[in-house]
Design an enzyme around this catalytic site. Structure first.
Site, mmCIF file in Angstrom:
data_model
loop_
_atom_site.group_PDB
_atom_site.id
_atom_site.type_symbol
_atom_site.label_atom_id
_atom_site.label_comp_id
_atom_site.label_asym_id
_atom_site.label_seq_id
_atom_site.Cartn_x
_atom_site.Cartn_y
_atom_site.Cartn_z
ATOM 1 N N GLU A 138 2.505 -7.562 -8.256
ATOM 2 C CA GLU A 138 1.370 -6.660 -8.031
ATOM 3 C C GLU A 138 1.070 -5.860 -9.297
ATOM 4 O O GLU A 138 1.929 -5.645 -10.140
ATOM 5 C CB GLU A 138 1.660 -5.735 -6.839
ATOM 6 N N GLN B 91 0.358 3.095 -12.376
ATOM 7 C CA GLN B 91 1.190 4.247 -12.015
ATOM 8 C C GLN B 91 2.165 4.590 -13.140
ATOM 9 O O GLN B 91 2.436 5.763 -13.401
ATOM 10 C CB GLN B 91 1.938 3.933 -10.720
ATOM 11 N N MET C 103 -5.230 3.768 -3.544
ATOM 12 C CA MET C 103 -4.760 2.882 -2.480
ATOM 13 C C MET C 103 -5.791 2.759 -1.361
ATOM 14 O O MET C 103 -6.035 1.666 -0.836
ATOM 15 C CB MET C 103 -3.429 3.379 -1.922
ATOM 16 N N THR D 267 6.241 6.815 -6.779
ATOM 17 C CA THR D 267 5.239 6.081 -6.009
ATOM 18 C C THR D 267 5.724 5.968 -4.569
ATOM 19 O O THR D 267 6.791 6.484 -4.217
ATOM 20 C CB THR D 267 5.018 4.675 -6.597
ATOM 21 N N CYS D 268 4.978 5.225 -3.757
ATOM 22 C CA CYS D 268 5.391 5.069 -2.361
ATOM 23 C C CYS D 268 6.673 4.260 -2.243
ATOM 24 O O CYS D 268 7.386 4.356 -1.242
ATOM 25 C CB CYS D 268 4.282 4.407 -1.549
#
Length: 415
Positions: A110, A116, A189, A49-50
């Protein structure tokens, strides 16, 4: 237990490192195939992920996993080690459960990370690299995350990346309602960001995407326009706020593009949020005096607000994680018994089949059925009890008491 987790996240590595080690969605299946094919690695899954890239494996040693990770990213293991963390056994399970519950996220509590993680599990399953151990790990991680969300309020006051982007924009502009907003990309996103920004009723909205069809679906929700990525250079100057998050392997917004847009805007500032990893916007854009560029790491200050207020909820969530670890431990212990249970059942069934075949022959030979059945039960009992009785009789004195107690417990023999 051969469960291992090897990874980096926003706490151990800056964005410049994370983007070099991230896996694009399109390369995950092939990466899993090569990782799973390595000797000693029987299962594998990749979460990228980011904010994190993590390898979940069923492997005896971490060395081959580290070497593969470094080689797959075109780096040396020496470069990766300062930023890596690794967990094994129960610690690996605990980490996975904390990730799923949002306890290890930049935004405490979150929920996006759960989706994810489920996507990582799906890709591993479809790639054939998911086995009993990792499947059990992920299913319990999903259950723990569900319990945390239903039994605590840890996510009630959390500030998402999308909401944080709006807050930062409001520091530059008096009102988002007076701004023109451009979204680059059309993934999850960007959908979240569009919902937050468009709630402020901006003057105009546009979506730039690789394909018009997907971009149009998002733009239509908010009465916006659609454009293709090649149109960015020509139309960038129209927008006050730019939010980008694509899966492009290279930057799609360069310093020159933004510089030309600023000149056309007569140096009216542009607020840019780059939520992609690897980055969509060249870092040099931040050097331009009228460009205000923020990355996922720059949002940390905003999203950390309210962490103290959620501390008690986080403690409650950690207790649920520990319950999940204990249940996972019990499940693993049960899995360890499976081979023995299977062999015991096979042994009993072989004896039963053999004695049944003998009984049928005696009946066919004319023996009375009652006599055959009586003999059958005697032989079954004798053969099934032969091994445990022999073990009891052969046990040395110092082991007899323990063996007797175990036997009485197994066969439920009352005192």
């Amino acid at each position: 237990m051969n469960l291992l987790v090897l990874g980096i996240n926003h706490q151990t590595a800056p964005l410049a490192v994370r983007e070099r080690l991230a896996f694009a969605q399109t390369e995950l299946s092939e990466a899993l195939t090569t990782l799973h094919a390595l000797p000693g690695i029987s299962e594998a899954a990749i979460l990228s992920t980011c904010n994190r890239t993590e390898l979940y494996v069923n492997a005896r040693e971490v060395g081959p996993v580290l070497d593969w990770f470094a080689a797959s990213r075109g780096r040396s293991a020496h470069e990766l080690v300062p930023h890596l963390y690794q967990f094994g056994g129960e610690a690996a399970a605990r980490h996975a459960f904390r990730v799923a519950a949002g306890l290890d996220s930049m935004v405490l509590g979150e929920t996006q990370i759960l989706g994810q993680l489920k996507e990582a599990e799906r890709i591993a399953r479809e790639s054939g690299s998911l086995g009993v151990l990792l499947n059990g790990l992920f299913q319990r991680a999903f259950q723990v995350a569900k319990e945390v969300r239903s039994e605590t309020r840890i996510g009630a006051a959390s500030v998402s990346m999308a909401a944080a982007a709006v807050r930062l924009a409001e520091r530059l502009y008096p009102s988002v309602a007076e701004c023109r907003v451009l979204f680059i990309g059309a993934g999850e996103m960007i959908e979240l960001c569009a919902a937050h920004f468009c709630a402020q009723r901006p003057r105009a909205v546009a979506v730039a995407n690789r394909t018009l069809e997907r971009g149009a679906r998002l733009a239509q929700q908010y009465g916006g326009q659609t454009m293709l990525l090649p149109d960015l250079a020509e139309r960038m100057a129209e927008f006050d706020i730019v939010v980008s998050c694509t899966a492009a392997p290279l930057a799609i917004v360069g310093k020159g593009m933004v510089e030309r847009a600023l000149k056309r805007r007569k140096h009216k500032p542009i607020f840019i949020v780059d939520l992609a990893v690897p980055r969509d916007v060249e870092p040099e854009v931040a050097e331009l005096p009228d460009a205000y560029l923020y990355t996922v790491d720059d949002l940390a200050e905003v999203v950390s607000e309210g962490v103290a207020a959620r501390a008690s909820e986080a403690q409650a969530a950690e207790l649920l994680v520990e319950d999940g670890v204990q249940q996972f431990r019990q499940w693993l212990a049960g899995r360890a018994l499976v081979p023995t249970i299977r062999e015991l059942k096979d042994h009993a069934e072989r004896i039963a089949r053999h004695e049944l075949a003998r009984a049928r022959k005696r009946i066919a030979a004319g023996e009375p059925a009652d006599d055959v059945l009586a003999r059958l039960t005697e032989q079954l009992a004798a053969k099934l009890l032969h091994a445990p009785l022999a073990a009891l009789n052969a046990a040395p004195p110092e082991e007899q008491a323990e063996l007797v107690a175990a036997t009485r417990r197994i066969f439920r023999l009352h005192e």
